[in-house]
Design a protein around this motif. Structure first.
Motif, short mmCIF file in Angstrom:
data_model
loop_
_atom_site.label_atom_id
_atom_site.label_comp_id
_atom_site.label_asym_id
_atom_site.label_seq_id
_atom_site.Cartn_x
_atom_site.Cartn_y
_atom_site.Cartn_z
N GLU A 24 3.64 -68.60 -109.98
CA GLU A 24 4.37 -67.36 -110.27
C GLU A 24 4.58 -66.54 -109.00
N THR A 25 3.55 -66.56 -108.10
CA THR A 25 3.70 -65.81 -106.84
C THR A 25 4.81 -66.40 -105.98
N ASP A 26 4.91 -67.73 -105.96
CA ASP A 26 5.96 -68.37 -105.18
C ASP A 26 7.34 -68.08 -105.76
N ASP A 27 7.40 -67.87 -107.06
CA ASP A 27 8.69 -67.61 -107.68
C ASP A 27 9.18 -66.19 -107.47
N LEU A 28 8.29 -65.26 -107.01
CA LEU A 28 8.72 -63.88 -106.80
C LEU A 28 9.71 -63.80 -105.65
N PRO A 29 10.69 -62.90 -105.74
CA PRO A 29 11.67 -62.77 -104.65
C PRO A 29 11.02 -62.24 -103.38
N ARG A 30 11.38 -62.78 -102.25
CA ARG A 30 10.83 -62.36 -100.97
C ARG A 30 11.48 -61.06 -100.53
N ILE A 31 10.66 -60.09 -100.10
CA ILE A 31 11.16 -58.79 -99.66
C ILE A 31 11.64 -58.90 -98.22
N VAL A 32 12.88 -58.59 -98.01
CA VAL A 32 13.49 -58.66 -96.68
C VAL A 32 13.76 -57.23 -96.20
N PRO A 33 13.28 -56.88 -95.00
CA PRO A 33 13.55 -55.53 -94.51
C PRO A 33 15.04 -55.28 -94.30
N ARG A 34 15.40 -54.04 -94.49
CA ARG A 34 16.81 -53.66 -94.36
C ARG A 34 17.24 -53.75 -92.90
N ARG A 35 18.41 -54.32 -92.66
CA ARG A 35 18.94 -54.43 -91.31
C ARG A 35 19.76 -53.19 -90.97
N HIS A 36 19.32 -52.49 -89.94
CA HIS A 36 20.00 -51.26 -89.50
C HIS A 36 21.03 -51.64 -88.43
N ILE A 37 22.23 -51.97 -88.87
CA ILE A 37 23.27 -52.40 -87.94
C ILE A 37 23.66 -51.26 -86.99
N GLY A 38 23.79 -50.05 -87.55
CA GLY A 38 24.17 -48.92 -86.70
C GLY A 38 23.13 -48.62 -85.64
N ARG A 39 21.85 -48.73 -86.02
CA ARG A 39 20.80 -48.47 -85.05
C ARG A 39 20.82 -49.51 -83.94
N LEU A 40 21.04 -50.77 -84.28
CA LEU A 40 21.10 -51.82 -83.27
C LEU A 40 22.29 -51.63 -82.33
#
Length: 334
Positions: A24-40
């Motif tokens: 069940e843990t493997d099936d949970l969606p992986r949290i991806v940090p938000r990409r700050h395009i403007g900051r980059l």
């Protein structure tokens, strides 16, 4: 029947249940940090502009960096630097020695002392420093002689003002009187930042005003005094360059004497600028550790040093890489 050994043995989850939980843990969606395009993009543009500025300075032959390197440690420049450091130290010490009594007078209940302190601060903060230095340099036009004797009576010793006040002494007097006005306000602000209940508690315990000021008020006021005093020290270091108008051989005047002979204005100005930056950096580091020292308290944690912050950032980055590597190895093992 349940034996005592069964009660002390920890319960273990069934293997099927643990396997189900892992699935069940493997099936949970992986949290991806938000990409700050403007900051980059903003960071990329800022780095590009910074690189262009550094390139324009380093590759500009008009700066004549070989001349800067040759005069950076020359005897004339180092003598001017030593005089600048000496002048800064003397002015700061004398300024605070005069500013502390002025601050106490300003906070006094005596209206005469409070008014005199206010008038001193008002006059010296309202007049430009250059005007004050020129005024003290030409004080001989107002008072040709200075004497020591009975007030409103005969004088026993007299001396000509021109022989007594040279350019260096004039610079010390003018800068000290100017800095004392600002030092008085810095100390007064620090004292006012201490809660009035501290003084009232000291009076209730029978502690005198002088001892209360020295042992209770001033140590707590230092947290507010040190940052502003550090800024004053750096400002005084740079402000000593104005004494070059009095022909005092400080750092800037020494550089001026050299480029008046060699006509290499820009390289010598860069030499003075680099020395001012170096000394200011050292003073800034010292200010940080003095502030850190006075930040101690019963319920106050010391702020981390730059080395500690760098070490914490490196540890956090290594922990992130370790977790990423562990995740990749887990995927490969599947």
């Amino acid at each position: 029947m349940v034996s005592p050994s069964d009660l002390t043995t920890p319960l273990r989850a069934p293997a099927s249940a643990s396997a189900t939980g892992a699935a069940e843990t493997d099936d949970l969606p992986r949290i991806v940090p938000r990409r700050h395009i403007g900051r980059l993009l903003t960071a990329a543009v800022a780095l590009l502009l910074f690189a262009m500025a550094v390139n324009s300075v380093v590759r500009n032959r008009a700066f004549q960096w070989e001349v800067v390197g040759r005069y950076f440690t020359s005897a004339a420049v180092l003598d001017g630097l030593l005089l600048t450091l000496w002048l800064t130290g003397v002015v700061m010490v004398l300024g605070f020695l005069l500013g502390i009594p002025l601050a106490v007078m300003r906070l006094s209940a005596n209206p005469v002392l409070s008014s005199l302190s206010w008038g001193y601060v008002w006059i010296f903060r309202s007049t430009p420093l250059l005007v004050q230095l020129l005024f003290w340099f030409n004080i001989g036009a107002l008072y040709p002689t200075l004497g020591l004797g009975i007030p409103f009576g005969p004088q026993f010793v007299t001396v000509k003002t021109v022989n007594l006040l040279g350019p260096a002494l004039t610079a010390v007097i003018g800068l000290t009187l100017h800095e004392a006005a600002y030092a008085a306000e810095v100390v007064r602000g620090g004292m006012l930042s201490v809660d009035a209940g501290q003084t009232e508690a000291a009076q209730a315990l029978g502690i005198g005003k002088v001892r209360s000021l020295r042992r209770i008020v001033v140590p707590q006021a230092m947290r507010s005094i040190v940052p502003t005093a550090g800024n004053m020290l750096i400002g005084t270091l740079k402000g000593t360059s104005i004494v070059s108008v009095l022909a005092v051989h400080d750092l800037l005047y020494s550089a001026q004497l050299v480029y008046n002979q060699t006509y290499q204005v820009i390289p010598l100005l860069m030499v003075a600028t680099l020395w001012y930056i170096a000394v200011t950096t050292v003073l800034g580091v010292g200010q940080f550790y003095v502030e850190r020292h006075y930040a101690r308290g019963a319920a106050r944690a010391l702020p981390p040093t730059p080395v500690q912050r760098l070490a914490a950032a490196v540890r956090a980055r290594l922990a992130t890489y370790r977790r990423t590597l562990h995740s990749l190895l887990s995927l490969l093992s599947l």
